[in-house]
Enzyme design. Structure first.
Site, PDB file in Angstrom:
ATOM      1  CG  LEU A  89      35.914  43.812  49.078  1.00  0.00           C
ATOM      2  CD1 LEU A  89      36.888  44.479  48.110  1.00  0.00           C
ATOM      3  CD2 LEU A  89      34.777  43.160  48.301  1.00  0.00           C
ATOM      4  CB  ALA A  91      37.214  36.407  52.836  1.00  0.00           C
ATOM      5  CB  SER A  93      39.925  34.674  50.068  1.00  0.00           C
ATOM      6  OG  SER A  93      41.263  34.828  49.650  1.00  0.00           O
ATOM      7  CE1 TYR A 104      41.263  34.460  61.263  1.00  0.00           C
ATOM      8  CE2 TYR A 104      41.869  33.322  59.234  1.00  0.00           C
ATOM      9  CZ  TYR A 104      41.735  34.490  59.961  1.00  0.00           C
ATOM     10  OH  TYR A 104      42.069  35.682  59.395  1.00  0.00           O
ATOM     11  CB  THR A 136      32.672  32.895  46.353  1.00  0.00           C
ATOM     12  OG1 THR A 136      33.324  31.854  45.636  1.00  0.00           O
ATOM     13  CG2 THR A 136      32.291  32.314  47.710  1.00  0.00           C
ATOM     14  CD  GLU A 138      35.155  26.506  46.419  1.00  0.00           C
ATOM     15  OE1 GLU A 138      35.629  26.832  45.312  1.00  0.00           O
ATOM     16  OE2 GLU A 138      35.332  25.391  46.931  1.00  0.00           O
ATOM     17  CE1 TYR A 160      36.480  32.089  50.691  1.00  0.00           C
ATOM     18  CE2 TYR A 160      35.608  30.785  48.873  1.00  0.00           C
ATOM     19  CZ  TYR A 160      35.969  32.013  49.401  1.00  0.00           C
ATOM     20  OH  TYR A 160      35.810  33.151  48.658  1.00  0.00           O
ATOM     21  CE  LYS A 164      33.864  34.660  51.203  1.00  0.00           C
ATOM     22  NZ  LYS A 164      33.902  36.104  51.065  1.00  0.00           N
ATOM     23  NE  ARG A 195      43.238  34.968  42.368  1.00  0.00           N
ATOM     24  CZ  ARG A 195      42.232  34.631  43.183  1.00  0.00           C
ATOM     25  NH1 ARG A 195      42.056  35.235  44.337  1.00  0.00           N
ATOM     26  NH2 ARG A 195      41.375  33.694  42.818  1.00  0.00           N
TER      27      ARG A 195
HETATM   28  P1  NAP Z   1      42.433  38.307  49.144  1.00  0.00           P
HETATM   29  O1  NAP Z   1      43.408  38.878  48.165  1.00  0.00           O
HETATM   30  O2  NAP Z   1      42.740  37.036  49.855  1.00  0.00           O
HETATM   31  O3  NAP Z   1      42.150  39.459  50.232  1.00  0.00           O
HETATM   32  C1  NAP Z   1      41.473  39.194  51.414  1.00  0.00           C
HETATM   33  C2  NAP Z   1      41.512  40.437  52.276  1.00  0.00           C
HETATM   34  O4  NAP Z   1      40.803  40.178  53.499  1.00  0.00           O
HETATM   35  C3  NAP Z   1      42.931  40.866  52.693  1.00  0.00           C
HETATM   36  O5  NAP Z   1      43.003  42.262  52.708  1.00  0.00           O
HETATM   37  C4  NAP Z   1      43.031  40.333  54.110  1.00  0.00           C
HETATM   38  O6  NAP Z   1      43.945  41.042  54.922  1.00  0.00           O
HETATM   39  C5  NAP Z   1      41.605  40.606  54.590  1.00  0.00           C
HETATM   40  N1  NAP Z   1      41.243  39.873  55.804  1.00  0.00           N
HETATM   41  C6  NAP Z   1      41.362  38.553  56.048  1.00  0.00           C
HETATM   42  N2  NAP Z   1      40.884  38.257  57.264  1.00  0.00           N
HETATM   43  C7  NAP Z   1      40.450  39.428  57.803  1.00  0.00           C
HETATM   44  C8  NAP Z   1      39.866  39.796  59.033  1.00  0.00           C
HETATM   45  N3  NAP Z   1      39.608  38.882  59.978  1.00  0.00           N
HETATM   46  N4  NAP Z   1      39.542  41.103  59.237  1.00  0.00           N
HETATM   47  C9  NAP Z   1      39.804  42.043  58.308  1.00  0.00           C
HETATM   48  N5  NAP Z   1      40.366  41.750  57.108  1.00  0.00           N
HETATM   49  C10 NAP Z   1      40.686  40.464  56.875  1.00  0.00           C
HETATM   50  O7  NAP Z   1      41.003  38.103  48.459  1.00  0.00           O
HETATM   51  P2  NAP Z   1      40.447  38.730  47.074  1.00  0.00           P
HETATM   52  O8  NAP Z   1      40.824  37.812  45.969  1.00  0.00           O
HETATM   53  O9  NAP Z   1      40.772  40.160  47.013  1.00  0.00           O
HETATM   54  O10 NAP Z   1      38.895  38.525  47.298  1.00  0.00           O
HETATM   55  C11 NAP Z   1      38.115  39.537  47.950  1.00  0.00           C
HETATM   56  C12 NAP Z   1      36.839  38.912  48.479  1.00  0.00           C
HETATM   57  O11 NAP Z   1      36.094  38.337  47.416  1.00  0.00           O
HETATM   58  C13 NAP Z   1      37.045  37.792  49.491  1.00  0.00           C
HETATM   59  O12 NAP Z   1      35.987  37.870  50.424  1.00  0.00           O
HETATM   60  C14 NAP Z   1      36.896  36.528  48.665  1.00  0.00           C
HETATM   61  O13 NAP Z   1      36.472  35.458  49.482  1.00  0.00           O
HETATM   62  C15 NAP Z   1      35.846  36.960  47.672  1.00  0.00           C
HETATM   63  N6  NAP Z   1      35.887  36.314  46.349  1.00  0.00           N
HETATM   64  C16 NAP Z   1      37.042  36.313  45.633  1.00  0.00           C
HETATM   65  C17 NAP Z   1      37.060  35.733  44.367  1.00  0.00           C
HETATM   66  C18 NAP Z   1      38.301  35.727  43.528  1.00  0.00           C
HETATM   67  O14 NAP Z   1      38.339  34.962  42.556  1.00  0.00           O
HETATM   68  N7  NAP Z   1      39.285  36.568  43.816  1.00  0.00           N
HETATM   69  C19 NAP Z   1      35.870  35.169  43.830  1.00  0.00           C
HETATM   70  C20 NAP Z   1      34.706  35.224  44.594  1.00  0.00           C
HETATM   71  C21 NAP Z   1      34.715  35.808  45.858  1.00  0.00           C
HETATM   72  P3  NAP Z   1      45.501  40.602  55.038  1.00  0.00           P
HETATM   73  O15 NAP Z   1      46.173  41.240  53.868  1.00  0.00           O
HETATM   74  O16 NAP Z   1      45.880  41.171  56.356  1.00  0.00           O
HETATM   75  O17 NAP Z   1      45.535  39.098  54.996  1.00  0.00           O
HETATM   76  N1  GDD Z   2      45.903  27.255  44.800  1.00  0.00           N
HETATM   77  C1  GDD Z   2      46.254  26.186  44.088  1.00  0.00           C
HETATM   78  N2  GDD Z   2      47.557  25.764  44.109  1.00  0.00           N
HETATM   79  N3  GDD Z   2      45.311  25.553  43.345  1.00  0.00           N
HETATM   80  C2  GDD Z   2      45.697  24.481  42.609  1.00  0.00           C
HETATM   81  C3  GDD Z   2      47.016  24.018  42.606  1.00  0.00           C
HETATM   82  C4  GDD Z   2      47.992  24.682  43.394  1.00  0.00           C
HETATM   83  O1  GDD Z   2      49.156  24.336  43.430  1.00  0.00           O
HETATM   84  N4  GDD Z   2      47.084  22.963  41.759  1.00  0.00           N
HETATM   85  C5  GDD Z   2      45.862  22.777  41.265  1.00  0.00           C
HETATM   86  N5  GDD Z   2      45.005  23.695  41.778  1.00  0.00           N
HETATM   87  C6  GDD Z   2      43.566  23.792  41.486  1.00  0.00           C
HETATM   88  C7  GDD Z   2      42.683  23.785  42.713  1.00  0.00           C
HETATM   89  O2  GDD Z   2      42.523  22.455  43.204  1.00  0.00           O
HETATM   90  C8  GDD Z   2      41.402  24.390  42.137  1.00  0.00           C
HETATM   91  O3  GDD Z   2      40.649  23.396  41.511  1.00  0.00           O
HETATM   92  C9  GDD Z   2      41.917  25.361  41.060  1.00  0.00           C
HETATM   93  O4  GDD Z   2      43.302  25.028  40.854  1.00  0.00           O
HETATM   94  C10 GDD Z   2      41.797  26.824  41.436  1.00  0.00           C
HETATM   95  O5  GDD Z   2      42.398  27.009  42.710  1.00  0.00           O
HETATM   96  P1  GDD Z   2      42.596  28.481  43.340  1.00  0.00           P
HETATM   97  O6  GDD Z   2      43.330  29.344  42.392  1.00  0.00           O
HETATM   98  O7  GDD Z   2      43.182  28.269  44.704  1.00  0.00           O
HETATM   99  O8  GDD Z   2      41.123  29.058  43.409  1.00  0.00           O
HETATM  100  P2  GDD Z   2      39.746  28.435  43.920  1.00  0.00           P
HETATM  101  O9  GDD Z   2      38.883  28.220  42.725  1.00  0.00           O
HETATM  102  O10 GDD Z   2      39.953  27.314  44.847  1.00  0.00           O
HETATM  103  O11 GDD Z   2      39.163  29.642  44.795  1.00  0.00           O
HETATM  104  C11 GDD Z   2      39.222  30.984  44.292  1.00  0.00           C
HETATM  105  O12 GDD Z   2      38.045  31.268  43.581  1.00  0.00           O
HETATM  106  C12 GDD Z   2      36.834  31.278  44.367  1.00  0.00           C
HETATM  107  C13 GDD Z   2      35.685  31.583  43.403  1.00  0.00           C
HETATM  108  O13 GDD Z   2      35.312  30.431  42.706  1.00  0.00           O
HETATM  109  C14 GDD Z   2      39.427  31.912  45.498  1.00  0.00           C
HETATM  110  O14 GDD Z   2      39.701  33.209  45.032  1.00  0.00           O
HETATM  111  C15 GDD Z   2      38.182  31.977  46.365  1.00  0.00           C
HETATM  112  O15 GDD Z   2      38.345  32.987  47.356  1.00  0.00           O
HETATM  113  C16 GDD Z   2      36.992  32.334  45.451  1.00  0.00           C
HETATM  114  O16 GDD Z   2      35.814  32.427  46.209  1.00  0.00           O
END
Ligand code: NAP
Ligand code: GDD
Length: 352
Positions: A89, A91, A93, A104, A136, A138, A160, A164, A195
């Protein structure tokens, strides 16, 4: 007595890492988590399950320092722990941040996956280790297709998303080449009270909670018109686990099959504190006022626009339903309600 299964979770301090660790502990796993060294402590999401005493044999939750970009570290941890299942998990992210830190982001999100898969490959004659990759929605980018499924092609629109896609294919390559049980969970957006605070859902729930408690700030926001398929993280981690228990390794979508704009998310969150918003203006001048008092509540700020935007996401989770019996139950309104009220409770006693 049946031996406990061992899971290794990277990204343990993140939203999904915390929910997954708790879920697996309830399933009687021994859970190891990889945590980066940080200058300030960032384990708040898992403090409730952490026990310091690692000598205690009943301690089933153990943290190890590490980083997926460090092959020596990853290799030695996997060799030492010999997990049954690895959930990757970890990333960088945040999509917007990936435009500022593309290298990075790729080192963590793509090369980090090679480090883990190589260790699993090298160990395969000794132990068959299963691998879950956090793929994802994305990766899909902008499509004309209204509902995305496992056959939709990838045309990512961010560093990103591109990083992925690389990781997705690596996972499939190692599965096909070395007979490793490796799966991609293609998860659409999932949110929760845990979150990260800079993602839109939590940024809004925190703002609305503080407003309810008396803060006077204006919510500054980017693109109001992108649409997302928003589910609840707690339900999605169960789907991850189910993918790992299936007899065949399969890449599956987890989504709700519903899509809402950022604007609808904001309106719904303000409604939770009895504020009805009225939108005025267009483009960068668009703002929302309290329909009763005229007070400005939301303003568009160019700072939050991305160099490129993914405009629309809606996923079809039918295959996961059919093969895993996985179906999300928490809807958009319930998710927002939970997030806003959780943040009200969290900030009630704090000064901000
Ligand atoms: P998150 O809250 O941003 O958590 C990311 C985790 O990765 C944190 O624990 C972070 O550690 C760790 N990390 C970052 N860089 C690292 C590295 N180089 N080595 C080891 N650990 C590292 O993300 P999440 O929302 O839980 O999502 C979990 C995974 O699902 C991610 O891979 C994300 O891309 C993917 N994903 C998320 C969503 C979503 O909507 N949430 C949807 C699709 C896919 P720190 O706390 O130290 O930063
Ligand atoms: N973060 C953020 N902040 N997003 C904003 C804002 C703001 O102030 N205003 C508008 N947005 C819009 C972004 O442009 C995007 O279209 C939408 O809100 C969602 O943004 P995020 O919540 O940052 O999520 P994301 O869809 O870009 O990415 C998340 O979902 C992916 C799966 O579809 C992340 O969790 C990714 O790690 C994950 O893979």
């Amino acid at each position: 007595m049946k031996k406990k299964k061992i899971a290794l979770i990277t990204g343990i301090t993140g939203q999904d890492g915390a929910y997954l660790a708790k879920f697996l502990l309830k399933k009687n796993y021994k859970v190891f988590g990889i945590k980066r060294r940080t200058s300030t402590i960032n384990t708040s999401r898992i403090d409730d399950i952490y026990q310091e005493d690692t000598s205690n044999k009943k301690n089933n939750f153990i943290l190890k320092y590490g980083d997926v970009t460090d092959p020596a570290n990853i290799n030695s941890l996997i060799n030492e722990i010999l997990p049954d299942e690895v959930y990757n998990l970890a990333a960088q992210s945040h999509v917007q941040v990936s435009f500022a830190t593309p290298l990075y982001t790729s080192m963590t999100n793509s090369l980090g996956v090679i480090n883990i898969l190589e260790s699993i490959k090298e160990l395969r004659s000794k132990k068959k280790i299963k691998f879950y990759q956090a793929s994802t929605s994305e990766m899909f980018g902008n499509h004309t297709q209204k509902i995305l499924n496992e056959k939709s092609n990838f045309k990512p629109v961010s560093p990103y998303g591109s990083s992925k896609v690389f990781a997705y294919w690596l996972t499939k390559n190692y599965r096909d080449s070395y007979d490793i049980f490796a799966v991609n969970g293609i998860l659409f957006n999932h949110e929760s009270p845990l979150r990260g605070e800079t993602f839109i859902s939590r940024k809004v729930s925190i703002h609305v909670a503080k407003k309810f408690l008396g803060e006077k700030k204006i919510l500054r926001i980017g693109n109001l018109y992108s649409k997302r398929d928003w589910g609840h993280a707690e339900e999605y981690v169960e789907g991850m686990w189910k993918m790992m228990q299936h007899k065949e390794p399969q890449d599956l979508i987890l989504a709700t099959n519903k899509s809402y704009t950022v604007k609808e998310f904001i309106e719904r969150a303000f409604k939770e504190i009895n504020i009805k918003l009225k939108w005025v203006g267009k483009g960068l001048k668009e703002k929302a006022v309290n329909s009763k008092t005229g007070e400005i509540c939301v303003m568009v700020d160019e700072k939050y626009y991305r160099p490129n935007e993914l405009h629309y996401l809606k996923g079809n989770p039918q295959k996961a339903f059919k093969n895993l019996k996985w179906k999300p139950k928490i809807n958009f309104n319930t998710l927002i309600k939970e997030m806003v009220h959780s943040d009200i409770a969290k900030f009630e006693n704090d000064k901000f």
